[in-house]
Enzyme design. Sequence first.
Site, short mmCIF file in Angstrom:
data_model
loop_
_atom_site.label_atom_id
_atom_site.label_comp_id
_atom_site.label_asym_id
_atom_site.label_seq_id
_atom_site.Cartn_x
_atom_site.Cartn_y
_atom_site.Cartn_z
N GLU A 82 0.84 -0.98 0.08
CA GLU A 82 -0.28 -0.03 0.40
C GLU A 82 1.37 1.44 -0.13
O GLU A 82 0.74 2.28 0.66
CB GLU A 82 -0.63 -0.14 0.97
N GLU B 76 -4.98 -7.81 -0.92
CA GLU B 76 -6.09 -8.07 1.04
C GLU B 76 -7.87 -8.10 0.66
O GLU B 76 -8.07 -6.56 -0.47
CB GLU B 76 -5.60 -7.36 1.67
O1 AHR Z 1 -4.79 -6.01 6.72
C1 AHR Z 1 -4.65 -5.23 7.57
C2 AHR Z 1 -5.16 -3.79 6.98
O2 AHR Z 1 -5.12 -3.26 5.83
C3 AHR Z 1 -2.77 -4.26 6.63
O3 AHR Z 1 -2.45 -3.90 6.79
C4 AHR Z 1 -3.01 -2.80 5.36
O4 AHR Z 1 -2.16 -3.30 4.32
C5 AHR Z 1 -4.03 -2.53 5.10
O5 AHR Z 1 -4.57 -1.82 5.41
#
Ligand code: AHR
Length: 513
Positions: free
Chosen positions: A178, A297
């Site tokens: 990110e 994610e």
């Molecule tokens: O999964 C939780 C968080 O969400 C992770 O650390 C990050 O990559 C995202 O913002």
Amino acid sequence: MESRELGYVKLVLDREYELSKVDDRIFGSFIEHLGRAVYDGIYQPGNSLSDGMGFRRDVIDFVKDLQVPIIRYPGGNFVSGFRWEDSVGPRSQRPERLDLAWRSTESNQIGINEFSKWAMKVKSSVMMTVNLGTRGIQDACNLLEYCNQVSGTEYSDLRIAHGDRDPYGIKVWCLGNEMDGPWQIGHKTMEEYGRLAAETAKAMKLIDPSIELVSCGSSNSEMPTFPQWEAVTLEHTYDYVDYISLHSYYDNRSEDTLDYLAQSDDMDKFIKKVIATCDFVKAKKRGEKSIDLSFDEWNVWFHSNEKDEALMRDQPWQRHPPLLEDIYNFEDALVVGLLLITLLKHADRVKIACLAQLVNVIAPIMTEQHGGRAWRQTIYWPFMHASKYGRGVVIMPSVHGTRHETSGHGEVTDVESVSVFNEDKRELTIFAVNRTLTKNIDFYADIRSFGDCHVLEQIILENDDLHACNSSVEEKVVPKRSDDLSSDNGMLHTILHPASWNVLRIGVNGRKM
Ligand code: AHR
């Protein structure tokens, strides 16, 4: 739940109309050094439920039942301040560090040496993320050398000195996490990230050309820099990377269930936009290769937000505090089912996806805070069904069906579904969510092109209470079998109850027609 109306959906499935083989890694997950995911989650020395290495056996069994082929590690936001050398070698010499991302402390008692062994225990492979926040090219190369080089160099010999003669052979590597997000430690502009990622990727592939690399995409589709971030960064990384990442979390903050159940349409649009951007860069570069998608994610995440903010603000620098411990309800499970259907519908381009996360932190598996048993959240079930029965080839259907209005997504389909044919097992599986709250759906599927077929079972997840949750003392939301599914000369019929996740399993007797 009272049913007042009727709807229908009619599918025609042609055996010849294959979208793509499903890459098993679409059923991946994620473990970050965050909250109680690692410590108290997978690792709890001293607990009678743990093995000789301190890993919880009941957690291992639940993870194995999910059949997770790949697990992203060690972050997440955590990775952007991670010094990997802290986490290897003699444990007594590993430092305690501040983890700035989650305002916690990290003991480094579990690191790459231990996690690679845990991954083997759960029959999974590691998807490693390198720190491109506070670190850079050399550090990523050193870590790759430590993990994948056989021997005879400083870092491969260091691994051997740490007791691991065989290299870990880690195949998939993420180039940071990110990096478009202002919250990220070492946040970068798209030009800065594009250059750094390209040069890191180039160097890493010189060390081990067999690895696959994931370039960092946007943190979500609402980022002001989306999709320019993808276009600009890929122009730099196109020649060296294989995938671009997507992240997205969904929520019912507005407490509008019908609209919440339509949010999988947002995931669908996000995927289509990223594919379009990847193909634009490919065209611009006169390239031959397509960049595939790593949705590394995805999940529902919102229940714990306020508590987490307060905890990090008022009680910082705790060791593995209970952060991001969303307790999922039944409607969250429906959304997770819908998101899985959406990912499978894009199996031609989404090759990796990671349910974020796996244990205790926005997770399908929970452990009690002070010892005690592990238990399965509501979202465990659709993920397990998809992972177990969703391997094979996605068959694209012709679909007709009824629709309904939502407050934020306009008119949407009553039913979302996807069909996967497993040639080896001779099984066709149709996953379907009735995302209305009041309609019984008459479901028909013409599967005559599959030849002689028989019903194996219909699994259903439903609950009169959309807010029903599981806990360590009671699993209220668990799947059951339905007797409604019938097959008559290749014409399937069943009823999909309002707000239900359904797995229709069909045995295919004959060979391909
Ligand atoms: O999964 C939780 C968080 O969400 C992770 O650390 C990050 O990559 C995202 O913002």
